[in-house]
Design a protein around this motif. Structure first.
Motif, PDB file in Angstrom:
ATOM      1  N   PRO A  95       0.831  -1.212   0.000  1.00 42.43           N
ATOM      2  CA  PRO A  95       0.000   0.000   0.000  1.00 42.43           C
ATOM      3  C   PRO A  95       0.868   1.266   0.000  1.00 42.43           C
ATOM      4  O   PRO A  95       1.229   1.796   1.048  1.00 42.43           O
ATOM      5  N   ILE A  96       1.180   1.748  -1.169  1.00 34.16           N
ATOM      6  CA  ILE A  96       2.141   2.847  -1.310  1.00 34.16           C
ATOM      7  C   ILE A  96       1.634   4.123  -0.638  1.00 34.16           C
ATOM      8  O   ILE A  96       2.329   4.723   0.184  1.00 34.16           O
ATOM      9  N   ASN A  97       0.440   4.568  -1.000  1.00 38.08           N
ATOM     10  CA  ASN A  97      -0.050   5.870  -0.520  1.00 38.08           C
ATOM     11  C   ASN A  97      -0.217   5.893   0.997  1.00 38.08           C
ATOM     12  O   ASN A  97       0.129   6.880   1.651  1.00 38.08           O
ATOM     13  N   GLU A  98      -0.767   4.818   1.547  1.00 41.98           N
ATOM     14  CA  GLU A  98      -0.951   4.769   2.998  1.00 41.98           C
ATOM     15  C   GLU A  98       0.396   4.775   3.728  1.00 41.98           C
ATOM     16  O   GLU A  98       0.555   5.419   4.764  1.00 41.98           O
ATOM     17  N   THR A  99       1.357   4.051   3.164  1.00 44.81           N
ATOM     18  CA  THR A  99       2.683   3.996   3.780  1.00 44.81           C
ATOM     19  C   THR A  99       3.353   5.351   3.751  1.00 44.81           C
ATOM     20  O   THR A  99       3.934   5.803   4.749  1.00 44.81           O
ATOM     21  N   ILE A 100       3.283   6.035   2.615  1.00 43.11           N
ATOM     22  CA  ILE A 100       3.869   7.369   2.500  1.00 43.11           C
ATOM     23  C   ILE A 100       3.222   8.327   3.495  1.00 43.11           C
ATOM     24  O   ILE A 100       3.916   9.090   4.186  1.00 43.11           O
ATOM     25  N   ALA A 101       1.904   8.298   3.581  1.00 41.96           N
ATOM     26  CA  ALA A 101       1.198   9.203   4.490  1.00 41.96           C
ATOM     27  C   ALA A 101       1.638   8.992   5.934  1.00 41.96           C
ATOM     28  O   ALA A 101       1.859   9.959   6.684  1.00 41.96           O
ATOM     29  N   LEU A 102       1.807   7.730   6.331  1.00 40.53           N
ATOM     30  CA  LEU A 102       2.193   7.438   7.714  1.00 40.53           C
ATOM     31  C   LEU A 102       3.650   7.802   7.968  1.00 40.53           C
ATOM     32  O   LEU A 102       3.975   8.385   9.010  1.00 40.53           O
ATOM     33  N   MET A 103       4.530   7.469   7.045  1.00 42.24           N
ATOM     34  CA  MET A 103       5.949   7.805   7.234  1.00 42.24           C
ATOM     35  C   MET A 103       6.173   9.311   7.228  1.00 42.24           C
ATOM     36  O   MET A 103       7.101   9.813   7.853  1.00 42.24           O
ATOM     37  N   ASN A 104       5.308  10.027   6.535  1.00 43.15           N
ATOM     38  CA  ASN A 104       5.367  11.489   6.562  1.00 43.15           C
ATOM     39  C   ASN A 104       5.082  12.035   7.950  1.00 43.15           C
ATOM     40  O   ASN A 104       5.530  13.142   8.296  1.00 43.15           O
ATOM     41  N   GLU A 105       4.317  11.285   8.749  1.00 37.24           N
ATOM     42  CA  GLU A 105       3.965  11.752  10.086  1.00 37.24           C
ATOM     43  C   GLU A 105       5.116  11.663  11.076  1.00 37.24           C
ATOM     44  O   GLU A 105       5.076  12.284  12.146  1.00 37.24           O
ATOM     45  N   LEU A 106       6.134  10.884  10.760  1.00 36.63           N
ATOM     46  CA  LEU A 106       7.293  10.787  11.652  1.00 36.63           C
ATOM     47  C   LEU A 106       8.007  12.124  11.722  1.00 36.63           C
ATOM     48  O   LEU A 106       8.280  12.752  10.694  1.00 36.63           O
ATOM     49  N   GLY A 123      10.098  -8.480  -5.167  1.00 35.49           N
ATOM     50  CA  GLY A 123       8.661  -8.282  -5.346  1.00 35.49           C
ATOM     51  C   GLY A 123       8.290  -6.986  -6.036  1.00 35.49           C
ATOM     52  O   GLY A 123       7.180  -6.478  -5.877  1.00 35.49           O
ATOM     53  N   GLY A 124       9.220  -6.432  -6.804  1.00 35.02           N
ATOM     54  CA  GLY A 124       8.977  -5.166  -7.487  1.00 35.02           C
ATOM     55  C   GLY A 124       9.183  -3.942  -6.620  1.00 35.02           C
ATOM     56  O   GLY A 124       8.968  -2.807  -7.073  1.00 35.02           O
ATOM     57  N   ALA A 125       9.609  -4.135  -5.380  1.00 32.28           N
ATOM     58  CA  ALA A 125       9.767  -2.996  -4.457  1.00 32.28           C
ATOM     59  C   ALA A 125      10.840  -2.022  -4.914  1.00 32.28           C
ATOM     60  O   ALA A 125      10.749  -0.819  -4.643  1.00 32.28           O
ATOM     61  N   HIS A 126      11.860  -2.520  -5.612  1.00 35.17           N
ATOM     62  CA  HIS A 126      12.972  -1.650  -6.012  1.00 35.17           C
ATOM     63  C   HIS A 126      12.507  -0.489  -6.876  1.00 35.17           C
ATOM     64  O   HIS A 126      13.132   0.576  -6.898  1.00 35.17           O
ATOM     65  N   SER A 127      11.398  -0.671  -7.613  1.00 31.75           N
ATOM     66  CA  SER A 127      10.938   0.379  -8.527  1.00 31.75           C
ATOM     67  C   SER A 127      10.192   1.503  -7.809  1.00 31.75           C
ATOM     68  O   SER A 127      10.060   2.605  -8.359  1.00 31.75           O
ATOM     69  N   VAL A 128       9.706   1.230  -6.594  1.00 28.08           N
ATOM     70  CA  VAL A 128       8.926   2.241  -5.875  1.00 28.08           C
ATOM     71  C   VAL A 128       9.618   2.719  -4.598  1.00 28.08           C
ATOM     72  O   VAL A 128       9.237   3.745  -4.030  1.00 28.08           O
ATOM     73  N   TYR A 129      10.607   1.964  -4.150  1.00 24.62           N
ATOM     74  CA  TYR A 129      11.245   2.243  -2.856  1.00 24.62           C
ATOM     75  C   TYR A 129      11.810   3.659  -2.772  1.00 24.62           C
ATOM     76  O   TYR A 129      11.539   4.375  -1.796  1.00 24.62           O
ATOM     77  N   PRO A 130      12.585   4.135  -3.755  1.00 23.69           N
ATOM     78  CA  PRO A 130      13.110   5.505  -3.643  1.00 23.69           C
ATOM     79  C   PRO A 130      12.013   6.563  -3.549  1.00 23.69           C
ATOM     80  O   PRO A 130      12.122   7.517  -2.767  1.00 23.69           O
ATOM     81  N   ASN A 131      10.943   6.395  -4.339  1.00 24.76           N
ATOM     82  CA  ASN A 131       9.865   7.381  -4.321  1.00 24.76           C
ATOM     83  C   ASN A 131       9.130   7.392  -2.990  1.00 24.76           C
ATOM     84  O   ASN A 131       8.726   8.456  -2.504  1.00 24.76           O
ATOM     85  N   ILE A 132       8.948   6.218  -2.391  1.00 23.92           N
ATOM     86  CA  ILE A 132       8.275   6.159  -1.091  1.00 23.92           C
ATOM     87  C   ILE A 132       9.023   7.004  -0.074  1.00 23.92           C
ATOM     88  O   ILE A 132       8.428   7.802   0.670  1.00 23.92           O
ATOM     89  N   TRP A 133      10.345   6.876  -0.032  1.00 26.58           N
ATOM     90  CA  TRP A 133      11.100   7.614   0.976  1.00 26.58           C
ATOM     91  C   TRP A 133      11.197   9.094   0.655  1.00 26.58           C
ATOM     92  O   TRP A 133      11.076   9.935   1.560  1.00 26.58           O
TER      93      TRP A 133
END
Length: 271
Positions: A95-106, A123-133
């Protein structure tokens, strides 16, 4: 015969109770371990909070991540670091958007930093991992580092290396931009690859990956590849360099923990 039957039933009930605890109770706990490093001579300490191995998945979802974020913010850290493995298998639960929203709260006034773990490549995480952070206000370190100035005008060089299983880690490359640092922190997902750090004047190494074995049964050691030598807690690599292996927050392979509760580590640094 009756006594034997009662003994057998007692063992069965105990086994069911222990399994229930290991699968449904301990994995959802959050323990916060506080550590003080350095000598307090009146300086303002720097509080570094380490999160590791969250392994988000269907039975360890963003609902649990909310609790982690709340617990972390309650510590009011100066710096937050994440030492790898955000999703367990991104293709199955990501869940990309939910994860980003929560990590933003830190919240961490001196910065939030993350590195790659082995599950962050799969599992395809490498393609989205940089953007999430980047979308969460974190700096993703990959054989790179940055200098942080403390309230007492001390300089911390915080650096992180790439994952050792699927990336190309280089401590030498990670510290090449260090200049006049009073204290150096190295982030490495796998702990067993950091022995050479003693050659680079590094003060503190923070790792994860091991899960502390995840299931701690007496006389039956459980280890993870590249976390067999260093499994949990503190290790003095030499007089100047200390390694800390975080037992992590989530689970992998099986969704159980036993006698290795999920951990947030908080370090009070006197520099």
């Amino acid at each position: 015969m009756k006594r034997l039957l009662l003994t057998f039933l007692s063992i069965v009930v105990l086994g069911i109770a222990l399994a229930g605890y290991a699968f449904f109770i301990e994995p959802k706990r959050i323990t916060i371990n506080h550590h003080s490093l350095g000598t307090n001579t009146g300086q303002t300490p720097v509080k570094v909070l380490q999160l590791s191995d969250i392994h988000l998945k269907k039975d360890y979802s963003t609902e649990q991540l909310k609790k982690i974020v709340t617990a972390a913010n309650n510590e009011e850290p100066d710096i937050i670091v994440f030492t790898g493995d955000l999703f367990d298998n991104f293709a199955k639960y990501g869940p990309i958007n939910e994860t980003i929203a929560l990590m933003n709260e830190l919240k961490a006034p001196l910065g939030k930093f993350a590195i790659w773990g082995n599950h962050d490549y799969g599992g395809g995480a490498h393609s989205v991992y940089p953007n999430i952070w980047s979308s969460s206000g974190f700096h993703l370190l990959k054989n790179t580092g940055t200098t942080i100035q403390t309230a007492d005008n001390k300089m911390i060089y915080l650096t992180g290396i790439d994952d050792a299983m699927f990336g190309t880690p280089s401590i030498e490359e990670a510290i090449q931009n260090r200049r006049n640092a009073d204290y150096t922190i190295l982030l490495s997902h796998e702990p067993d690859v950091v022995d050479t750090a003693v050659n680079y004047d590094i003060s503190l190494i923070l790792s994860g990956h091991s899960h502390g074995g995840q299931v701690n049964i007496p006389f039956i050691p459980v280890t993870n590849v590249l976390a067999e030598k260093y499994t949990k807690g503190f290790y003095a690599l030499n007089a100047q360099t200390t390694l800390y292996v975080n037992t992590g927050l989530g689970t992998t392979l099986i969704s159980a923990r036993f006698r290795v509760p999920p951990e947030i580590a908080v370090f009070q640094l006197y520099i």
